[in-house]
Design an enzyme around this catalytic site. Structure first.
Site, PDB file in Angstrom:
ATOM      1  N   GLU A 115     -16.257  25.951   8.852  1.00 32.52           N
ATOM      2  CA  GLU A 115     -16.609  24.746   8.924  1.00 32.52           C
ATOM      3  C   GLU A 115     -15.261  24.067   8.568  1.00 32.52           C
ATOM      4  O   GLU A 115     -14.577  24.866   7.459  1.00 32.52           O
ATOM      5  CB  GLU A 115     -17.712  24.125   8.238  1.00 32.52           C
ATOM      6  CG  GLU A 115     -18.928  24.648   8.486  1.00 32.52           C
ATOM      7  CD  GLU A 115     -20.015  24.389   7.310  1.00 32.52           C
ATOM      8  OE1 GLU A 115     -19.724  23.907   6.509  1.00 32.52           O
ATOM      9  OE2 GLU A 115     -21.180  25.084   7.445  1.00 32.52           O
ATOM     10  N   LYS A 117     -13.178  22.104   5.698  1.00 28.15           N
ATOM     11  CA  LYS A 117     -13.415  21.718   4.415  1.00 28.15           C
ATOM     12  C   LYS A 117     -12.854  20.198   4.125  1.00 28.15           C
ATOM     13  O   LYS A 117     -11.756  19.988   4.273  1.00 28.15           O
ATOM     14  CB  LYS A 117     -12.704  22.584   3.385  1.00 28.15           C
ATOM     15  CG  LYS A 117     -13.122  22.042   2.008  1.00 28.15           C
ATOM     16  CD  LYS A 117     -12.762  23.121   0.886  1.00 28.15           C
ATOM     17  CE  LYS A 117     -12.972  22.544  -0.636  1.00 28.15           C
ATOM     18  NZ  LYS A 117     -12.351  21.282  -1.008  1.00 28.15           N
ATOM     19  N   ASP A 119     -11.820  16.842   2.516  1.00 27.81           N
ATOM     20  CA  ASP A 119     -11.287  16.121   1.193  1.00 27.81           C
ATOM     21  C   ASP A 119     -11.945  14.827   1.018  1.00 27.81           C
ATOM     22  O   ASP A 119     -11.525  14.102   1.385  1.00 27.81           O
ATOM     23  CB  ASP A 119      -9.989  16.318   1.303  1.00 27.81           C
ATOM     24  CG  ASP A 119      -9.501  16.541  -0.116  1.00 27.81           C
ATOM     25  OD1 ASP A 119     -10.438  16.623  -1.033  1.00 27.81           O
ATOM     26  OD2 ASP A 119      -8.135  16.324  -0.300  1.00 27.81           O
ATOM     27  N   TYR A 226     -23.472  19.098   5.465  1.00 27.99           N
ATOM     28  CA  TYR A 226     -23.217  20.839   5.584  1.00 27.99           C
ATOM     29  C   TYR A 226     -24.055  21.691   4.707  1.00 27.99           C
ATOM     30  O   TYR A 226     -23.889  23.027   4.840  1.00 27.99           O
ATOM     31  CB  TYR A 226     -21.747  20.972   4.647  1.00 27.99           C
ATOM     32  CG  TYR A 226     -21.322  20.502   3.409  1.00 27.99           C
ATOM     33  CD1 TYR A 226     -22.042  21.288   2.569  1.00 27.99           C
ATOM     34  CD2 TYR A 226     -20.399  19.341   3.315  1.00 27.99           C
ATOM     35  CE1 TYR A 226     -21.878  20.848   1.211  1.00 27.99           C
ATOM     36  CE2 TYR A 226     -20.404  19.197   1.976  1.00 27.99           C
ATOM     37  CZ  TYR A 226     -20.878  19.960   0.795  1.00 27.99           C
ATOM     38  OH  TYR A 226     -20.696  19.531  -0.410  1.00 27.99           O
ATOM     39  N   LYS A 315      -8.218  27.857   1.776  1.00 35.16           N
ATOM     40  CA  LYS A 315      -7.495  26.565   1.817  1.00 35.16           C
ATOM     41  C   LYS A 315      -6.066  26.721   2.787  1.00 35.16           C
ATOM     42  O   LYS A 315      -5.538  27.760   3.190  1.00 35.16           O
ATOM     43  CB  LYS A 315      -6.732  26.388   0.409  1.00 35.16           C
ATOM     44  CG  LYS A 315      -7.618  25.969  -0.758  1.00 35.16           C
ATOM     45  CD  LYS A 315      -8.520  24.912  -0.028  1.00 35.16           C
ATOM     46  CE  LYS A 315      -8.944  23.788  -1.375  1.00 35.16           C
ATOM     47  NZ  LYS A 315      -8.132  23.593  -2.284  1.00 35.16           N
ATOM     48  N   CYS A 409      16.018 -10.571  -5.313  1.00 35.30           N
ATOM     49  CA  CYS A 409      15.786  -9.771  -4.110  1.00 35.30           C
ATOM     50  C   CYS A 409      16.920  -9.061  -3.683  1.00 35.30           C
ATOM     51  O   CYS A 409      18.138  -9.527  -3.636  1.00 35.30           O
ATOM     52  CB  CYS A 409      15.501 -10.866  -3.070  1.00 35.30           C
ATOM     53  SG  CYS A 409      15.389 -10.346  -1.442  1.00 35.30           S
ATOM     54  N   CYS A 412      18.684 -10.838  -0.549  1.00 39.92           N
ATOM     55  CA  CYS A 412      19.208 -12.222  -0.158  1.00 39.92           C
ATOM     56  C   CYS A 412      19.659 -12.957  -1.732  1.00 39.92           C
ATOM     57  O   CYS A 412      20.276 -13.985  -1.839  1.00 39.92           O
ATOM     58  CB  CYS A 412      18.313 -13.358   0.180  1.00 39.92           C
ATOM     59  SG  CYS A 412      16.738 -13.721  -0.714  1.00 39.92           S
ATOM     60  N   CYS A 427       9.960 -11.624  -3.531  1.00 42.13           N
ATOM     61  CA  CYS A 427      11.180 -12.495  -3.271  1.00 42.13           C
ATOM     62  C   CYS A 427      10.713 -14.117  -3.167  1.00 42.13           C
ATOM     63  O   CYS A 427       9.866 -14.211  -2.228  1.00 42.13           O
ATOM     64  CB  CYS A 427      12.057 -12.064  -2.241  1.00 42.13           C
ATOM     65  SG  CYS A 427      13.155 -13.308  -1.393  1.00 42.13           S
ATOM     66  N   CYS A 432      14.527 -15.704   3.339  1.00 41.14           N
ATOM     67  CA  CYS A 432      15.291 -14.435   3.197  1.00 41.14           C
ATOM     68  C   CYS A 432      15.408 -13.729   4.440  1.00 41.14           C
ATOM     69  O   CYS A 432      14.550 -13.555   5.059  1.00 41.14           O
ATOM     70  CB  CYS A 432      14.389 -13.661   2.151  1.00 41.14           C
ATOM     71  SG  CYS A 432      14.905 -11.930   1.923  1.00 41.14           S
TER      72      CYS A 432
HETATM   73  C1  9MJ Z   1     -16.805  20.536   2.750  1.00 44.18           C
HETATM   74  N1  9MJ Z   1     -16.437  20.072   1.632  1.00 44.18           N
HETATM   75  O1  9MJ Z   1     -16.395  20.019   3.650  1.00 44.18           O
HETATM   76  C2  9MJ Z   1     -19.293  22.983   1.690  1.00 44.18           C
HETATM   77  N2  9MJ Z   1     -17.901  21.473   2.489  1.00 44.18           N
HETATM   78  O2  9MJ Z   1     -20.950  24.170   0.991  1.00 44.18           O
HETATM   79  C3  9MJ Z   1     -18.243  22.258   3.607  1.00 44.18           C
HETATM   80  N3  9MJ Z   1     -18.336  21.897   1.246  1.00 44.18           N
HETATM   81  C4  9MJ Z   1     -19.905  23.276   0.798  1.00 44.18           C
HETATM   82  N4  9MJ Z   1     -19.445  22.954   3.054  1.00 44.18           N
HETATM   83  C5  9MJ Z   1     -21.504  24.900  -0.076  1.00 44.18           C
HETATM   84  N5  9MJ Z   1     -18.143  22.050   4.972  1.00 44.18           N
HETATM   85  C6  9MJ Z   1     -20.815  23.909  -1.115  1.00 44.18           C
HETATM   86  C7  9MJ Z   1     -20.040  23.095  -0.722  1.00 44.18           C
END
Ligand code: 9MJ
Length: 673
Positions: A115, A117, A119, A226, A315, A409, A412, A427, A432
């Site tokens: 999947e 990840k 943020d 998830y 990552k 500024c 100007c 400004c 300007c």
């Molecule tokens: C994120 N952050 O997209 C998990 N996560 O599964 C996905 N985080 C996760 N899985 C178990 N796609 C702990 C965290």
């Protein structure tokens, strides 16, 4: 009784239909009806629920927004700890994880799910007897914050699930702000002179952790589920992949990019595919999550601390680099904001050379202690402008210089001021040249009047050559064809295109024209509210401060800015000339019977605390309701303020008229606005 039964049935039918269309739109991204048809269903449901409050339930689709702000979030204990993930930063580290994981389950057959990840912010959603009851942040994994009311506003979170779902269960997922939503939010914040969010993650976390759910409701948040935390009262599938399919069938939003893969080599391939394509994703992903698919094996593998042994975050390479901050430049925005930006020694970050980066504002520079001459960490995230993350303090020589915002500024030379409570210096000279050019660029931009063919360089040239001085002059260009053709890099064909685009722009909706004028603090959303409220530029221009403040979403800052804008003679002239040129400055107002409070009659008794009676009445009328001085059989609501004297209250009681407190009226008006 028969009638009441019919009403109840209609309400239930409408809810089922609306939930279905919500699901089509927000979860599947594949709507079956138009926005107008959807609004029509919502309006009918709202009307029936108002007339028959006994049928109102918290899982009704009308109840997503509307909870009152809280002082602080409550605490939720997680029945089962929420896990975090260990990281792998290279192929070797992934291989090491695979080796560690395979050992205790040697001889078993297993596969992987992969999947993205995302943020964002991890949350746990609990459903009891088919209803969404609690939503919580991860917190320290054992205890999180109760953000139920905020999560209810996210349209892709179902408020109810089918009857055959487990009696009690918890799903986990990541709440996030898609990149487009993040950019729109930051554009709006820039309009309003508010500090910008550094990245979608901060923006999502900040939005979800608002004490006032109405603010969360305005942010285009989304979620991907998830994991199933636990389920009681029903057997659930034996693998993670099938569990996700099952949750999908209950109405949850599952990332369509998930894949079920048979070997660790396939996992590597999945990873590399997305390293290449991550920028094309509509959301910010900082890696992939690899999970052992078989749930019994997950159980056997268990966790070490908060980290499961059966999953790992692999990552993506950081899109960061370090370079030297040569200087801090200042650009002047259309409303006069002095925007600092970093001038960098060119550096390649993830294959792109960066020479400049955003620095937000003076406070941000001070907070991060970024000094001119510093070695700094720079970061590229998605489509977002590169940013300076912070200084590498250990590399300082002592010759670095602390940045000071100029008092004048840089374009100007006029005085610059920093209004109390605002993040940006401005400004003060409306003439300007930098502001004039930015205003013109804003006027012609895609989100403004959308005049294709005039961009940054053409705007600069038109101003330099004296062919235009302001937006209204654009509409006289058709008489200056000769001069245009003689300009550098302007062929006959591009002149024709530009003149056509100018002509076409006359038919833009009023909200676009209001937005394109570039009134301080008026973003796209506010422009739409003003357009639908006033229906014409003339009425908006003549609106008093009080009248503007009677619109529920307009505060003093916005009202003052509008009044100040239309008071300036220069602006009045521009608007008159736009009108003379044939730019559409009127809009058909919503028919009175289409307004949200149409057909509802209000009577107020007693003293109102939060607003004057006149203000409350103006708001009710603005939304299509009527107000009367006396209670009759036709009265829908009696609004009861403090110390109600007279006979209105007893009269309403005799007639069985519904009474509501001021707070309820306020919420009703806000919900409808
Ligand atoms: C994120 N952050 O997209 C998990 N996560 O599964 C996905 N985080 C996760 N899985 C178990 N796609 C702990 C965290």
């Amino acid at each position: 009784m028969a009638k009441l039964n019919q009403v109840k049935q209609r309400i239930e039918k409408l809810r089922a239909e609306i939930n279905h269309h919500n699901y089509r739109y927000y979860v599947l991204d594949s709507p079956e009806i138009s926005d107008a048809e959807y609004d029509e269903l919502m309006r009918e449901l709202q009307k029936l629920e108002e007339e028959h409050p006994r049928f109102l339930t918290p899982d009704s689709p009308t109840q997503r927004v509307g909870a009152a702000p809280v002082e602080a979030f409550g605490v939720v204990e997680h029945p089962q700890p929420l896990l975090s993930l260990g990281n792998a930063f290279s192929q070797e580290e992934l291989a090491a994880w695979y080796k560690r994981t395979s050992k205790p389950i040697a001889g078993e057959k297993f596969d992987f799910t992969c999947e993205h990840k995302i943020d964002g912010l991890a949350v746990a959603l609990t459903y009891v007897d088919g209803r969404f009851t609690t939503g919580a942040t991860r917190g320290d994994g054992l205890r999180g914050e109760d953000i139920t009311q905020n999560l209810r506003t996210i349209r892709s979170i179902p408020l109810s699930v089918p009857r055959d779902a487990p009696a009690r269960f918890e799903v986990r997922g990541e709440v996030f702000l898609p990149k487009a939503g993040f950019e729109k939010l930051n554009r709006e914040r820039a309009e309003e002179g508010l500090p910008l969010f550094a990245n979608p993650r901060n923006a999502a976390a900040g939005s979800v952790r608002q004490l006032d759910p109405r603010i969360t409701a305005k942010r285009p948040l989304d979620i991907y589920i998830y994991m199933l935390g636990y389920a009681e009262g029903k057997a659930t599938p034996p693998t993670h992949w099938e569990t996700m399919e099952y949750l999908k069938s209950l109405g949850f939003k599952i990332n369509p990019n998930n894949e079920l893969l048979a070997s660790i080599d396939r996992v590597e391939k999945f990873y590399h595919t997305w390293v290449e394509r991550r920028e094309s994703l509509p959301y910010e992903a900082d890696g992939i999550v690899v999970k052992v698919n078989q749930l019994d094996l997950q159980e056997r593998l268990g966790s070490i601390g908060h980290e499961p042994r059966w999953a790992i975050a692999y990552k993506f390479p950081a899109i960061q680099g370090t370079t030297r901050l040569i200087d801090i430049g200042i650009s002047v925005g259309r409303t006069g904001t002095l925007n600092p930006y970093a001038i960098l020694e060119p550096v390649s970050v993830g294959g792109v050379t960066i020479k400049q980066a955003a620095l937000h504002n003076e406070d941000d520079i001070r907070r991060k202690d970024i000094r001119i001459g510093d070695t700094v960490v720079v970061q590229r995230a998605g489509e977002v402008i590169p940013q300076v993350v912070g200084p590498v303090v250990s590399k300082r020589s002592g010759r670095e210089k602390v940045f000071k915002m100029p008092k004048r500024c840089p374009v100007c030379g006029a005085e610059a001021i920093k209004p109390e409570g605002e993040a940006m210096s401005r400004c003060t000279n409306a003439a300007c040249p930098a502001q004039v050019q930015e205003r013109l660029e804003h006027f012609v931009s895609r989100v403004g009047m959308d005049i294709r063919g005039i961009g940054e360089s053409q705007s600069a040239m038109l101003l330099r050559e004296g062919l235009v001085k302001n937006a209204a002059d654009l509409y006289d260009l058709k008489d200056k064809r000769e001069q245009l053709v003689n300009l550098e890099r302007m062929a006959e064909k591009s002149v024709s295109n530009i003149l056509n685009a100018i002509e076409n722009s006359k038919r833009r909706p009023l909200s676009r024209v209001i937005f394109a004028l570039g009134i301080l603090h008026i973003g796209e959303e506010m422009a739409e509210i003003l357009a639908s409220h006033f229906g014409s530029m003339n009425r908006l221009a003549n609106a008093s401060r009080e009248k503007l403040l009677s619109i529920p979403t307009v505060g003093p800052k916005i009202a003052d800015s509008i009044v100040a804008f239309f008071r300036q003679e220069e602006n009045q002239k521009i608007i008159q000339r736009l009108k003379d040129a044939g730019v559409k400055l009127e809009e058909k107002k919503a028919k009175p019977e289409e307004l949200p409070l149409a057909g509802l009659e209000f009577v107020i008794t007693g003293r109102l605390e939060a607003s004057s009676r006149q203000e409350a009445e103006a708001k009710i009328k603005g939304l299509g309701g009527t107000t009367k001085d006396n209670v009759t059989r036709k009265t829908t609501y009696l609004v009861v303020g403090a110390d109600p004297g007279g006979t209105k209250l007893s009269h309403a009681q005799e007639l069985g008229i519904k009474q509501i407190k001021e707070e309820k009226l306020r919420r009703l008006l806000e919900r409808k606005a």
